[in-house]
Scaffold this motif. Structure first.
Motif, PDB file in Angstrom:
ATOM      1  N   GLY A   1      -0.499  22.892  -1.978  1.00  0.00           N
ATOM      2  CA  GLY A   1       0.267  22.440  -0.832  1.00  0.00           C
ATOM      3  C   GLY A   1       1.426  21.566  -1.237  1.00  0.00           C
ATOM      4  N   VAL A   2       2.165  21.149  -0.225  1.00  0.00           N
ATOM      5  CA  VAL A   2       3.285  20.234  -0.391  1.00  0.00           C
ATOM      6  C   VAL A   2       2.795  18.844   0.001  1.00  0.00           C
ATOM      7  CG1 VAL A   2       5.541  19.567   0.526  1.00  0.00           C
ATOM      8  CG2 VAL A   2       5.085  21.954  -0.065  1.00  0.00           C
ATOM      9  N   TYR A   3       2.895  17.917  -0.933  1.00  0.00           N
ATOM     10  CA  TYR A   3       2.398  16.559  -0.734  1.00  0.00           C
ATOM     11  C   TYR A   3       3.500  15.540  -1.017  1.00  0.00           C
ATOM     12  CZ  TYR A   3      -2.236  18.767  -1.302  1.00  0.00           C
ATOM     13  OH  TYR A   3      -3.346  19.571  -1.189  1.00  0.00           O
TER      14      TYR A   3
ATOM     15  N   THR B   1       0.825  -1.197   0.000  1.00  0.00           N
ATOM     16  CA  THR B   1       0.000   0.000   0.000  1.00  0.00           C
ATOM     17  C   THR B   1       0.864   1.254   0.000  1.00  0.00           C
ATOM     18  OG1 THR B   1      -1.723  -1.142   1.259  1.00  0.00           O
ATOM     19  CG2 THR B   1      -1.803   1.264   1.239  1.00  0.00           C
ATOM     20  N   ALA B   2       0.629   2.153  -0.945  1.00  0.00           N
ATOM     21  CA  ALA B   2       1.279   3.462  -0.949  1.00  0.00           C
ATOM     22  C   ALA B   2       0.505   4.402  -0.031  1.00  0.00           C
ATOM     23  CB  ALA B   2       1.331   4.027  -2.362  1.00  0.00           C
ATOM     24  N   LEU B   3       1.179   5.453   0.429  1.00  0.00           N
ATOM     25  CA  LEU B   3       0.561   6.440   1.316  1.00  0.00           C
ATOM     26  C   LEU B   3       0.701   7.828   0.695  1.00  0.00           C
ATOM     27  CD1 LEU B   3       1.981   5.155   4.706  1.00  0.00           C
ATOM     28  CD2 LEU B   3      -0.420   5.047   4.001  1.00  0.00           C
ATOM     29  N   PHE B   4      -0.403   8.566   0.660  1.00  0.00           N
ATOM     30  CA  PHE B   4      -0.386   9.918   0.097  1.00  0.00           C
ATOM     31  C   PHE B   4      -0.973  10.896   1.102  1.00  0.00           C
ATOM     32  CE2 PHE B   4      -2.184  13.531  -2.156  1.00  0.00           C
ATOM     33  CZ  PHE B   4      -1.145  13.887  -3.006  1.00  0.00           C
ATOM     34  N   GLY B   5      -0.328  12.048   1.243  1.00  0.00           N
ATOM     35  CA  GLY B   5      -0.881  13.061   2.131  1.00  0.00           C
ATOM     36  C   GLY B   5      -0.109  14.354   2.056  1.00  0.00           C
ATOM     37  N   PRO B   6      -0.672  15.397   2.682  1.00  0.00           N
ATOM     38  CA  PRO B   6      -0.045  16.708   2.656  1.00  0.00           C
ATOM     39  C   PRO B   6       0.886  16.919   3.848  1.00  0.00           C
ATOM     40  CG  PRO B   6      -2.219  16.917   3.593  1.00  0.00           C
ATOM     41  CD  PRO B   6      -2.028  15.450   3.258  1.00  0.00           C
ATOM     42  N   VAL B   7       2.071  17.389   3.556  1.00  0.00           N
ATOM     43  CA  VAL B   7       2.903  17.921   4.631  1.00  0.00           C
ATOM     44  C   VAL B   7       2.240  19.186   5.151  1.00  0.00           C
ATOM     45  CG1 VAL B   7       5.155  18.912   5.172  1.00  0.00           C
ATOM     46  CG2 VAL B   7       4.990  16.918   3.679  1.00  0.00           C
TER      47      VAL B   7
ATOM     48  N   THR C   1       8.806  23.506   5.313  1.00  0.00           N
ATOM     49  CA  THR C   1       8.145  22.206   5.208  1.00  0.00           C
ATOM     50  C   THR C   1       9.222  21.123   5.220  1.00  0.00           C
ATOM     51  OG1 THR C   1       8.134  22.425   2.772  1.00  0.00           O
ATOM     52  CG2 THR C   1       6.087  22.950   3.953  1.00  0.00           C
ATOM     53  N   SER C   2       8.884  19.964   5.762  1.00  0.00           N
ATOM     54  CA  SER C   2       9.851  18.879   5.802  1.00  0.00           C
ATOM     55  C   SER C   2       9.123  17.548   5.936  1.00  0.00           C
ATOM     56  CB  SER C   2      10.811  19.046   6.980  1.00  0.00           C
ATOM     57  OG  SER C   2      10.119  18.927   8.202  1.00  0.00           O
ATOM     58  N   CYS C   3       9.797  16.496   5.488  1.00  0.00           N
ATOM     59  CA  CYS C   3       9.266  15.130   5.608  1.00  0.00           C
ATOM     60  C   CYS C   3      10.432  14.179   5.742  1.00  0.00           C
ATOM     61  CB  CYS C   3       8.428  14.770   4.390  1.00  0.00           C
ATOM     62  SG  CYS C   3       7.930  13.012   4.317  1.00  0.00           S
TER      63      CYS C   3
END
Length: 282
Positions: free
Chosen positions: A228-230, A127-133, A168-170
């Motif tokens: 946004g940053v995703y 499963t991939a995961l997608f979301g906004p920082v 922003t960071s991840c």
């Protein structure tokens, strides 16, 4: 993290909210979720493995994972987010991480209006995961009256909101996603295409979270535009993983919003993942 422009947004220019909802994820209007998902000192420690040449497991921002680009996935994430009632919303901690999740891509539930928190979730392997920082959106809803901005004008308002974002960071398992430090020119920033969304049949988030009590449950809204940053995170190996989002809106020394969000993710083999119960939560 997300935000609509309705909490911080009113302070900035009139209607936004953040999610990390600037809605975390800042997330929120910038979506009211959260903006800073990590302090500078904490982020520095996350770069150790990157210094050894490791790369974070994300799809490139110019790719089309699972048949759609980042911009299209961002609109789908917002549609998913708006559909929850406040009483059963994984972004608010009132529903399970797996609520209304299925298929190859699951969405990361980011908090609203700035937060420091940890979310835990279990996902099936592959499963991939997608979301906004961090993300923010605009539409024409309002109380007592709607506005009448065009989609291009809504995009301009999103751009105005985003100009306040300073960080922003991840990191994924301690490895930083490269090219994200400057939120004003990162390739991970995208605008959504104009999209529609439908609110929950009860306890909708516009009325319950964003201060629009006149908006009826079940309302469909169009147009809406987000920016946004995703990140789209590649399927992770079976086992435990840590994803960290950080964001700041406003001056670093005196931010208007900060987000520091950690996702503790357990990836399990398909045979061990309980798909027999209702994940919808609506």
């Amino acid at each position: 993290m997300k935000e609509k422009t309705k909490s911080i947004g009113q302070a900035i220019c009139g209607k936004p909210s953040w999610a990390n909802r600037f809605v975390l994820s800042i997330g929120t209007a910038l979506v009211a979720s959260g903006l800073l998902v990590g302090s500078s000192s904490a982020l520095a420690g996350d770069n150790d493995r990157e210094g050894r040449g490791e790369l974070a497991r994300v799809f490139p921002p110019d790719s089309h994972p699972y048949g759609a680009d980042y911009a299209q996935w961002s609109a789908r994430w917002w549609q998913w987010s708006f559909a929850f009632p406040t009483t059963a919303d994984p972004e608010l901690g009132t529903a399970d991480f797996g609520a209304h999740q299925s298929g190859d891509v699951w969405f990361l539930p980011t908090p609203f209006n700035g937060a420091t928190l940890t979310r835990k979730g279990t996902i099936p392997e592959g499963t991939a995961l997608f979301g906004p920082v961090l993300t923010t959106w605009w539409d024409n809803t309002g109380c007592p009256n709607y506005t009448a901005f065009t989609a291009d004008q809504l995009k301009g308002l999103v751009q105005q909101n985003w100009s306040a974002v300073t960080e922003t960071s991840c990191t994924i398992d301690g490895v930083a996603v490269r090219g994200m430090n400057n939120p004003q020119d990162t390739p991970y920033f995208v605008y959504s295409p104009p999209f529609h969304y439908t609110l929950a049949a009860h306890d909708n988030v516009l009325a319950g979270i964003f201060g629009e009590p006149c908006i009826p449950d079940g309302t469909t809204v169009f147009p809406a535009v987000a920016g946004g940053v995703y990140v789209m995170i590649e399927p992770l190996p079976v086992g435990h993983h840590t994803i960290h989002f950080g964001a700041v809106v406003g001056p670093i020394a005196n931010p208007a919003l900060t987000f520091d969000v950690t996702f503790d993710i357990t990836v399990v083999p398909h045979r061990d993942h309980d798909d027999g119960h209702d994940h919808d939560g609506r």
